[in-house]
Design an enzyme around this catalytic site. Structure first.
Site, PDB file in Angstrom:
ATOM      1  N   ASP A   1      24.078  46.906  58.623  1.00 55.10           N
ATOM      2  CA  ASP A   1      25.496  47.217  58.401  1.00 55.10           C
ATOM      3  C   ASP A   1      26.359  46.366  59.324  1.00 55.10           C
ATOM      4  O   ASP A   1      26.243  46.448  60.547  1.00 55.10           O
ATOM      5  CB  ASP A   1      25.696  48.716  58.707  1.00 55.10           C
TER       6      ASP A   1
ATOM      7  N   HIS B   1      28.926  54.483  51.217  1.00 55.15           N
ATOM      8  CA  HIS B   1      28.836  54.532  52.679  1.00 55.15           C
ATOM      9  C   HIS B   1      30.202  54.945  53.229  1.00 55.15           C
ATOM     10  O   HIS B   1      31.207  54.298  52.957  1.00 55.15           O
ATOM     11  CB  HIS B   1      28.444  53.120  53.131  1.00 55.15           C
TER      12      HIS B   1
ATOM     13  N   SER C   1      30.667  50.416  51.532  1.00 56.55           N
ATOM     14  CA  SER C   1      31.490  51.182  52.468  1.00 56.55           C
ATOM     15  C   SER C   1      32.923  51.211  51.962  1.00 56.55           C
ATOM     16  O   SER C   1      33.566  50.156  51.819  1.00 56.55           O
ATOM     17  CB  SER C   1      31.460  50.547  53.856  1.00 56.55           C
TER      18      SER C   1
ATOM     19  N   MET D   1      22.826  48.215  63.293  1.00 57.17           N
ATOM     20  CA  MET D   1      24.194  47.673  63.260  1.00 57.17           C
ATOM     21  C   MET D   1      24.148  46.174  63.585  1.00 57.17           C
ATOM     22  O   MET D   1      23.556  45.771  64.582  1.00 57.17           O
ATOM     23  CB  MET D   1      25.090  48.375  64.287  1.00 57.17           C
TER      24      MET D   1
ATOM     25  N   MET E   1      34.924  57.558  61.939  1.00 56.41           N
ATOM     26  CA  MET E   1      35.188  57.128  63.333  1.00 56.41           C
ATOM     27  C   MET E   1      36.188  58.077  63.977  1.00 56.41           C
ATOM     28  O   MET E   1      37.181  58.457  63.335  1.00 56.41           O
ATOM     29  CB  MET E   1      35.752  55.710  63.337  1.00 56.41           C
TER      30      MET E   1
ATOM     31  N   ASP F   1      32.379  55.488  56.484  1.00 57.24           N
ATOM     32  CA  ASP F   1      32.449  55.168  57.912  1.00 57.24           C
ATOM     33  C   ASP F   1      33.384  56.130  58.631  1.00 57.24           C
ATOM     34  O   ASP F   1      34.607  56.006  58.544  1.00 57.24           O
ATOM     35  CB  ASP F   1      32.925  53.716  58.090  1.00 57.24           C
TER      36      ASP F   1
ATOM     37  N   HIS G   1      28.157  57.778  57.815  1.00 56.73           N
ATOM     38  CA  HIS G   1      27.815  57.047  59.038  1.00 56.73           C
ATOM     39  C   HIS G   1      28.735  57.582  60.135  1.00 56.73           C
ATOM     40  O   HIS G   1      29.912  57.249  60.188  1.00 56.73           O
ATOM     41  CB  HIS G   1      28.010  55.540  58.785  1.00 56.73           C
TER      42      HIS G   1
ATOM     43  N   MET H   1      30.214  57.670  63.403  1.00 63.05           N
ATOM     44  CA  MET H   1      30.500  56.973  64.661  1.00 63.05           C
ATOM     45  C   MET H   1      31.408  57.898  65.464  1.00 63.05           C
ATOM     46  O   MET H   1      32.599  57.624  65.667  1.00 63.05           O
ATOM     47  CB  MET H   1      31.162  55.623  64.352  1.00 63.05           C
TER      48      MET H   1
HETATM   49  C1  DX5 Z   1      31.547  49.143  61.110  1.00 63.94           C
HETATM   50  C2  DX5 Z   1      31.126  49.982  59.951  1.00 63.94           C
HETATM   51  C3  DX5 Z   1      30.654  49.142  58.800  1.00 63.94           C
HETATM   52  C4  DX5 Z   1      31.760  48.318  58.210  1.00 63.94           C
HETATM   53  C5  DX5 Z   1      31.197  47.168  57.426  1.00 63.94           C
HETATM   54  O1  DX5 Z   1      31.913  49.941  62.168  1.00 63.94           O
HETATM   55  O2  DX5 Z   1      30.069  50.853  60.292  1.00 63.94           O
HETATM   56  O3  DX5 Z   1      30.058  49.957  57.794  1.00 63.94           O
HETATM   57  O4  DX5 Z   1      32.596  49.071  57.380  1.00 63.94           O
HETATM   58  O5  DX5 Z   1      32.229  46.297  57.101  1.00 63.94           O
HETATM   59  P1  DX5 Z   1      31.932  44.786  56.691  1.00 63.94           P
HETATM   60  O6  DX5 Z   1      30.917  44.823  55.588  1.00 63.94           O
HETATM   61  O7  DX5 Z   1      33.262  44.266  56.269  1.00 63.94           O
HETATM   62  O8  DX5 Z   1      31.395  44.117  57.927  1.00 63.94           O
HETATM   63 ZN    ZN Z   2      28.971  51.818  58.590  1.00 67.36          ZN
END
Ligand code: DX5
Ligand code: ZN
Length: 236
Positions: free
Chosen positions: A192, A35, A10, A159, A39, A37, A68, A70
């Site tokens: 994840d 990956h 990620s 998750m 948001m 992320d 991903h 969110m």
């Molecule tokens: C959380 C994300 C994860 C996150 C993982 O909301 O979806 O992908 O970046 O980060 P680590 O590996 O540091 O927990």
């Molecule tokens: Zn993620």
């Protein structure tokens, strides 16, 4: 039996001033997937990155890019993420709560007990009709409510933290759900959140075959060693 483990890095913990070099670091380390992320400040209490970054990365690498999402309204953005260059689209089950439920509160981790299967099916089909792979994502408190979708999904993402931030602590309470899914599902199961050398073994044992990592990978002195370690967990 040896199980093939894939590592998904990620870029949330990458150095964005050197994104090109960071992508190269992922490739050199033997990462299998990138990956992203995404948001939106509504589905989770944080705002990160979107299609602009995927577009910038796409010409730099042949690694598959997984988005991903969110975000509150994945349906409205599937096309733009595919057009930006994502190969795998990950949609959160909690976005498919049946109509008429309580409105979600910002900052309270989303969960859903049942989902509107036909609405989710339509979005999964849309992703697949465009030749891309579709995963459904389950937050820690969301139970396995996606059985009717398993035959049309390319994978499921479990998750192991409440989404929103990198660097959180792994929640081992999700492992029984992962193991129960592996009993009935042969496709990809990704995990994840909070993955590192001490949490990954249990995740693999429970049945995960894709390990997503942000802080563990990008915080490592030797990222190649991190990837080798995680992939070796598939060897018995
Ligand atoms: C959380 C994300 C994860 C996150 C993982 O909301 O979806 O992908 O970046 O980060 P680590 O590996 O540091 O927990
Ligand atoms: Zn993620």
């Amino acid at each position: 039996m040896t199980k093939l483990i894939k590592v998904s890095a990620s870029i949330l913990c990458a150095d964005f001033l050197k994104l090109g070099e960071e992508i190269k670091k992922c490739e050199d380390a033997g990462v299998d997937l990138l990956h992203i992320d995404v948001m939106d400040g509504h589905f989770v209490p944080n705002i990160t990155i979107g299609t602009v970054i995927i577009k910038a990365i796409r010409p730099l690498t042949k690694l598959p890019i997984e988005a991903h999402l969110m975000i509150e309204n994945p349906r409205g953005y599937i096309d733009s993420f595919i057009e930006a260059g994502a190969d795998i689209i990950k949609i959160q089950a909690e976005c498919y709560a049946p109509a008429g439920g309580r409105p979600p509160k910002l900052g309270v981790p989303r969960r859903v007990k049942v989902i509107d299967i036909s609405k989710a099916k339509a979005d999964i089909k849309k992703i697949r009709q465009r030749g891309k792979r579709a995963f459904m994502v389950l937050n820690p408190a969301t139970p396995l409510c996606i059985q009717p979708l398993l035959n049309i999904l390319d994978g499921v993402l479990i998750m192991s933290v409440n989404p929103g931030f990198a660097g959180q602590k792994f929640m081992p309470g999700v492992l029984p759900k992962l193991a129960a899914l592996r009993e009935i599902y042969k496709g990809d199961i990704e995990i994840d959140g909070g993955i590192n050398e001490s949490t990954a073994p249990a995740a693999v044992k429970a049945g995960a075959n894709i390990l997503a990592t942000a802080s563990y990978f990008f915080g490592a002195k030797n990222p190649g060693e991190v990837v080798r370690y995680l992939k070796n967990l598939g060897r018995k």
